[in-house]
Design an enzyme around this catalytic site. Structure first.
Site, PDB file in Angstrom:
ATOM      1  N   GLU A 191      -2.574   8.873 -10.761  1.00 59.78           N
ATOM      2  CA  GLU A 191      -1.561   7.859 -10.452  1.00 59.78           C
ATOM      3  C   GLU A 191      -2.155   6.492 -10.711  1.00 59.78           C
ATOM      4  O   GLU A 191      -3.268   6.190 -10.266  1.00 59.78           O
ATOM      5  CB  GLU A 191      -1.158   7.914  -8.975  1.00 59.78           C
ATOM      6  N   ASP A 217       2.861  -0.569   1.464  1.00 60.05           N
ATOM      7  CA  ASP A 217       1.424  -0.330   1.381  1.00 60.05           C
ATOM      8  C   ASP A 217       0.651  -1.059   2.457  1.00 60.05           C
ATOM      9  O   ASP A 217       1.024  -2.139   2.900  1.00 60.05           O
ATOM     10  CB  ASP A 217       0.906  -0.759   0.000  1.00 60.05           C
TER      11      ASP A 217
END
Lengths: 403, 269
Positions: free
Chosen positions: B50, B61
């Site tokens: 990724e 995040d």
């Protein structure tokens, strides 16, 4: 787009105002956002909910707020008659509490037991801390470190009201980063937490819900001006950061097409300098904080850190409904610099005995430009959405005065 | 359709083992070092890579990945440069699936269809766009699938029985199960709860399920790999990048080797 029957019909069932709005959030939040939408749709049709809201607005917030003819300002500017919608007289000193009361009633209805919010100037944080105290719910307010430094009185007020103020040190350390951090808290504590968003921004249903709770401003203003003048105003003016006070005033008038509407953005040091917060004047459509709207961004789609002397306008986006109303031509968008807002602040103090917050001082600066160009039988209503006590340190600093 | 994601999970299934998915942010700490980091992951044992597309406001995040994105942006990373980086990585590695992960606005600014075409051309196999739920499928998911790019969905502990079919409707590649309600790099998942969640999900889909958020150490990754088709590790690697130092690239690859050994051996033989 030229065949719009009503400017007040939006959003559609997916939360869109034209191409704007939507629900651009992480999957963790989607079930809650759908639940919130269902709960809000039930509440807004529930006469008992609306009746209870009215009681809180009357007895706790102090509504209706007066519609005040600013005679000395009108005489000074030698033009249209200027009315000020006095939302700075509400409990907590700004329009923000109209929405906070509504949302905390919804939070209780949904069985949520913890309240979070973001704040820029601190007015929304204070209003949220206030209703959380009144309803006995624990409350966490996210606030950027830069804003904490320039809005100390409000930080202390929130703490006195029992809220925990969590400083946000990421990014530009202002309102957008406080909103990022509030969203991170919400993702983490989604089971028991209600996020009281303070502006007509965020994912659907927030822009519509906050608008509906703030529309009390425009509904009152409409009834008041009809009573005082026997007709609708010619011009509405309000400042826009995220856009909640402006949408609250504008929305009930959107289908009265003879009423001209001007939204005033923060031009900071001037749009040409790049140091401003004028999303509609100088931004492009983008996606941030759950909806598509005008956004200050670079060529790569990175969000540009905004600048304004007013912490409440220091946001890189704008509500989706404002974005749409601009595109379809129903509202005009202007921008006012820090300097012009400071001048308006002082003029209002000197002539009317009112210290406006720096946010509505931007709207006032635009009124100062427009009023002299309009005939004396014209009527302007400006939303004086907050009081300026919180801003005296900022103003003093810019005037070179040490407190 | 590149078919690399399907081929990789088919191979893992045939070998009776789980996979390791690694996350690093493109351009962190700079484009050259990032290329060395990403280019060595497959050799160190990563089964699927990724690659984060940095964004100023990554709202799902935690601090580690936020900081990584800001380092990358500071170093001049842009979406076109991220795509160039993928193109160079693809030229050297024809097999490892590459998945771009990020937020919608940089794609929106680039032009969504133009981005999809550029991603296919660069050798990208799939996309994870955190702030595009199924309600917004017309934006990117449907046109991505038309071009053969997998659109990987996130399911979370809040995804209940009513929601799951909506999440799965246009999902492809694999399903990414977010093991905690929270942000990346936060609390550690509880393996038993993950196992229960996967038991709930499996009857609804044939897609492989990768599990991530909060997995940092080989032992944890192995626990998760007993239940999942793959374990995803991001913040723990990004933390090593943040620490820096002369041996940083080797340290990251060393950590990936340890994680890969744990994940690959998790189900015993």
């Amino acid at each position: 787009m030229s065949l719009i029957n009503s400017y007040r019909a939006g959003p559609d069932e997916r939360g869109h105002f034209g191409i704007y709005g939507g629900r651009f959030v992480a999957e963790t939040l989607m079930p809650l956002i759908l639940e919130l939408e269902r709960a809000y749709n039930q509440a807004r049709r529930d006469p008992a909910f609306l009746a209870e809201l009215d009681v809180w607005l009357k007895d706790y917030v102090g509504r209706p707020s007066p519609l005040y003819l600013a005679e000395r300002l009108t005489d000074h500017l030698r033009g249209a008659k200027i009315y000020l919608k006095r939302d700075e007289l509400n409990h907590t000193g700004a329009h923000k509490i109209n929405n906070c009361i509504g949302q905390i009633m919804l939070a209780r209805r949904m069985g949520k037991t913890r309240i979070i919010a973001e704040t820029g100037a601190g007015q929304h944080g204070v209003a949220t801390a206030t209703v959380a105290a009144r309803f006995g719910l624990p409350c966490v307010i996210y606030m950027g470190e830069v804003d904490i430094a320039r809005q100390q009185p409000n930080v202390f007020r929130m703490r006195l009201l029992g809220a925990e103020v969590r400083p946000v040190s990421s990014g530009s350390r202002t309102l957008k980063d406080a909103m990022n951090e509030a969203l991170r808290d919400w993702v983490t504590n989604v089971h028991d937490t209600f996020y009281i968003i303070g502006s007509v921004a965020g994912p659907h249903p927030y822009p519509a819900m906050v608008r509906d709770f703030q529309a009390v401003i425009g509904h009152e203003a409409k009834a008041q001006i009809l009573e005082k003048e026997g007709r609708l105003p010619d011009l509405l003016v309000a400042a826009v950061g995220g856009g909640s006070n402006a949408m609250g005033l504008f929305h009930p008038f959107l289908d009265d097409r003879e009423v001209r509407i001007v939204a005033v953005e923060a031009a900071g040091d001037g749009i040409a300098t790049g140091r401003h917060a004028a999303a509609m004047s100088a931004g492009r459509p983008g996606v941030l904080h759950g909806s598509r709207s005008y956004l200050l961004q670079d060529d790569d789609g990175q969000v540009i850190e905004p600048h304004s002397i007013s912490a409440g306008l220091d946001y890189p986006g704008i509500g989706p409904e404002h974005s749409w109303l601009k595109d379809v031509g129903r509202i005009e968008v202007e921008a006012v610099t820090d300097r012009e807002a400071l001048d308006a602040f002082q003029l209002c103090a000197a002539l009317e005995g009112i210290l406006p917050a720096l946010e509505p001082a931007h709207a006032l600066a635009q009124v100062i430009k427009l009023a002299p160009t309009l005939p004396r039988d014209n009527i302007i209503i400006m939303n004086l959405c907050g009081r300026g006590d919180k801003d005296i340190y900022t103003v003093a600093q810019h005037l070179g005065v040490k407190l | 359709m590149s078919g690399r994601i399907e081929a990789r999970f088919a191979r893992l299934r045939a070998e009776g083992r789980a996979g390791l998915v690694t996350y690093l942010c493109a351009g962190d700490p700079d484009l050259a070092t990032s290329e060395a980091l990403l280019g060595g992951l497959a050799a160190a044992g990563a089964d699927l890579v990724e690659i984060g597309m940095p964004f100023t406001d990554p709202m799902a995040d935690g601090p580690a990945i936020q900081a990584a994105a800001l380092r990358a942006l500071q170093a001049g990373t842009t979406l076109p440069r991220t795509l160039d980086l993928v193109r160079r990585l693809r030229a050297r590695d024809g097999d490892t699936p590459f998945v771009l992960m990020g937020y919608y606005n940089p794609i929106h600014a680039f032009g969504r269809l133009r981005f999809l075409d550029a991603a296919v051309e660069a050798g990208v196999d799939g996309l994870i766009v955190v702030d595009l739920p199924p309600e917004e499928d017309e934006e990117l998911c449907l046109p991505a699938r038309e071009r053969g790019l997998a659109f990987i969905r996130l399911a979370t502990p809040t995804t209940d029985a009513a929601r799951l079919p909506v999440v799965l409707r246009n999902a492809s590649g694999f399903l990414y199960y977010v093991s905690i309600t929270g942000i990346t790099g936060a609390a550690a998942p509880v393996a038993q709860q993950v196992g229960d969640a996967l038991a709930r999900i499996r009857p609804h889909t044939d897609l492989p399920v990768a599990v991530g958020f909060g997995i940092r150490e080989p032992a944890q990754a192995a626990e998760i790999a007993r239940h999942a088709d793959a374990a995803v590790v991001g913040s723990a690697l990004v933390d090593l990048v943040a620490r820096g130092g002369a041996d940083m690239v080797a340290a990251v690859h060393g950590k990936v080797q340890a994680l890969a050994a744990a994940v690959h051996g998790a189900r015993g033989r």
